[in-house]
Write an enzyme that holds these catalytic residues in place. Sequence first.
Site, PDB file in Angstrom:
ATOM      1  CG  ASP A  15      56.073  -4.747   4.226  1.00 30.20           C
ATOM      2  OD1 ASP A  15      56.087  -4.680   2.980  1.00 30.20           O
ATOM      3  OD2 ASP A  15      57.023  -4.378   4.943  1.00 30.20           O
ATOM      4  N   GLY A  21      58.584  -1.262  12.162  1.00 29.86           N
ATOM      5  CA  GLY A  21      57.485  -0.455  12.677  1.00 29.86           C
ATOM      6  C   GLY A  21      57.093   0.741  11.836  1.00 29.86           C
ATOM      7  N   GLY A  22      57.747   0.952  10.705  1.00 24.19           N
ATOM      8  CA  GLY A  22      57.387   2.099   9.871  1.00 24.19           C
ATOM      9  C   GLY A  22      55.940   2.067   9.433  1.00 24.19           C
ATOM     10  CB  CYS A  52      61.156  -4.193  -0.354  1.00 33.18           C
ATOM     11  SG  CYS A  52      61.936  -5.291   0.843  1.00 33.18           S
ATOM     12  CB  CYS A  56      55.331  -9.355   8.306  1.00 33.20           C
ATOM     13  SG  CYS A  56      54.358 -10.780   7.735  1.00 33.20           S
ATOM     14  CB  ALA A  57      54.468  -5.143  12.504  1.00 28.77           C
ATOM     15  CB  ALA A  58      59.995  -5.864  12.983  1.00 28.98           C
ATOM     16  NE  ARG A  65      62.643  -8.357  11.438  1.00 29.02           N
ATOM     17  CZ  ARG A  65      62.733  -7.299  10.627  1.00 29.02           C
ATOM     18  NH1 ARG A  65      63.863  -6.620  10.563  1.00 29.02           N
ATOM     19  NH2 ARG A  65      61.711  -6.931   9.886  1.00 29.02           N
ATOM     20  CD  GLU A  88      59.114  -9.323  12.879  1.00 31.57           C
ATOM     21  OE1 GLU A  88      59.811 -10.318  12.567  1.00 31.57           O
ATOM     22  OE2 GLU A  88      58.510  -8.614  12.035  1.00 31.57           O
TER      23      GLU A  88
END
Length: 461
Positions: A178, A113-114, A231, A109-111, A138, A133
């Site tokens: 993530d 990209g951090g 988060c 779930c990469a966007a 995104r 993503e």
Amino acid sequence: MNLPSAFLTRMQEMLGEEYEAFLQSYESGHYQSLRLNPRKTDREEFMEKSPFHLTPVAWEKNGFYYSEEDTPGKHPYHEAGVYYIQEASAMAPVGYLDVQPGDYVLDLCAAPGGKSTQIGAAMQGKGILICNEIHPARAKILSENVERMGLTNAVVTNESPERLSAYFPEYFDKILVDAPCSGEGMFRKHEEACSEWSPENVELCAKRQDSVLDEAAAMLKKGGRLVYSTCTFALQEDEGSVARFLLRHPEFSIKETHRYDGMEPGRPDWAGTEPVPDGMEKTIRLWPHKLHGEGHFLAVLEKTGEVPEGYRARSLYGIQKGIAPKDFAAWKEFERESLKKQFDGIFLLFGDQLYLAPKDMPALKGLKVLRPGLHLGTMKKGRFEPAHALALSLSPKDAVHCCNLSGDSQEARQWINGMTLSKDGEKGWQLVCVDGYSLGWGKLAGGILKNHYPKGLRKTM
């Protein structure tokens, strides 16, 4: 800040005596931070050049807080991919993934990209990184950030976890989930997240996380590592998601890991399951009133077993086949004339666009792919035009001709805005750099360096 009342009631129940300190953290403002790109620079070099006021992030060796007076997003270094502006707590999960050069890694779930670019930096250009993503807009932002940070071994896909798991059974050494979440940990940084919050959305996110984790489990090799992170503070999405996963997947266990100062153990009594799986206290919570960062949660999960000696991961359609050398002859001519570095891998042609995929890259037939490796450039009739991505992957020593601009000069900012420069020298392609960091391509002819900075990226700085 107008925090949702149902959220506050739950947080008071969770935190008890710490609740007032938690509330007070919302009055102090959030910490701003960036992460250096080790493919471009190192700590010592950057500290000498840096125009910013930096203090280290404890859990990420390339992470730094910067002061309110600093504006790193408006500096040419940002466009050169020297650093990624990333919230400090968000830097923690990748460190626990323990990525090594040569690993096969999935960021599911990469966007934006951090974390993908943080993983890519650890891989040092070796191995295969799939950055996925599900949302198209995104995914485009993810692809742009992968390009800016100069990653050479990353593939960007726009797929559902269910589609990917059909292609990659027990394929990856490391997987980061993530997970999409209710975003409670970001209320202090992004107030708009408050208006989108509801108890119903928390439950919806928890159900979605169950599905995503199940697909990730199917794609991880035996003995592999999966890091789950959110988060949010929500019990259902943190300890709850991990507990439900472990009850569905007894082949996984929680790994004991080091906690940095300010990080707290997860709470078994917040799991919300019966029975409560072993090891819930090994999960990690990052609280905004305990450390310099936003609210996060993470768990390090390991899959039981070992792969047999000589085991080779195989995707649904095997290894990607490249094009014949005659089909990229114009590239080879450009490489001889303009580069001191030779590129090795699988050459792919999509229309007139040439890419270099990492060795042993899985065949991606039928998948939605935005970036199948490093974009080398455009094959035009009788010539080759290099891509911006190629420039950002290079260092000055890799190019035959370079034009180096000062980071604090008006010239550097004008270049990013699309201006041409007056310059003497041998005609042809030049790697334009800022303080030795690659920034893009220019083409010199008749004393004028024509600007090839992409029009869509040009900006006034």
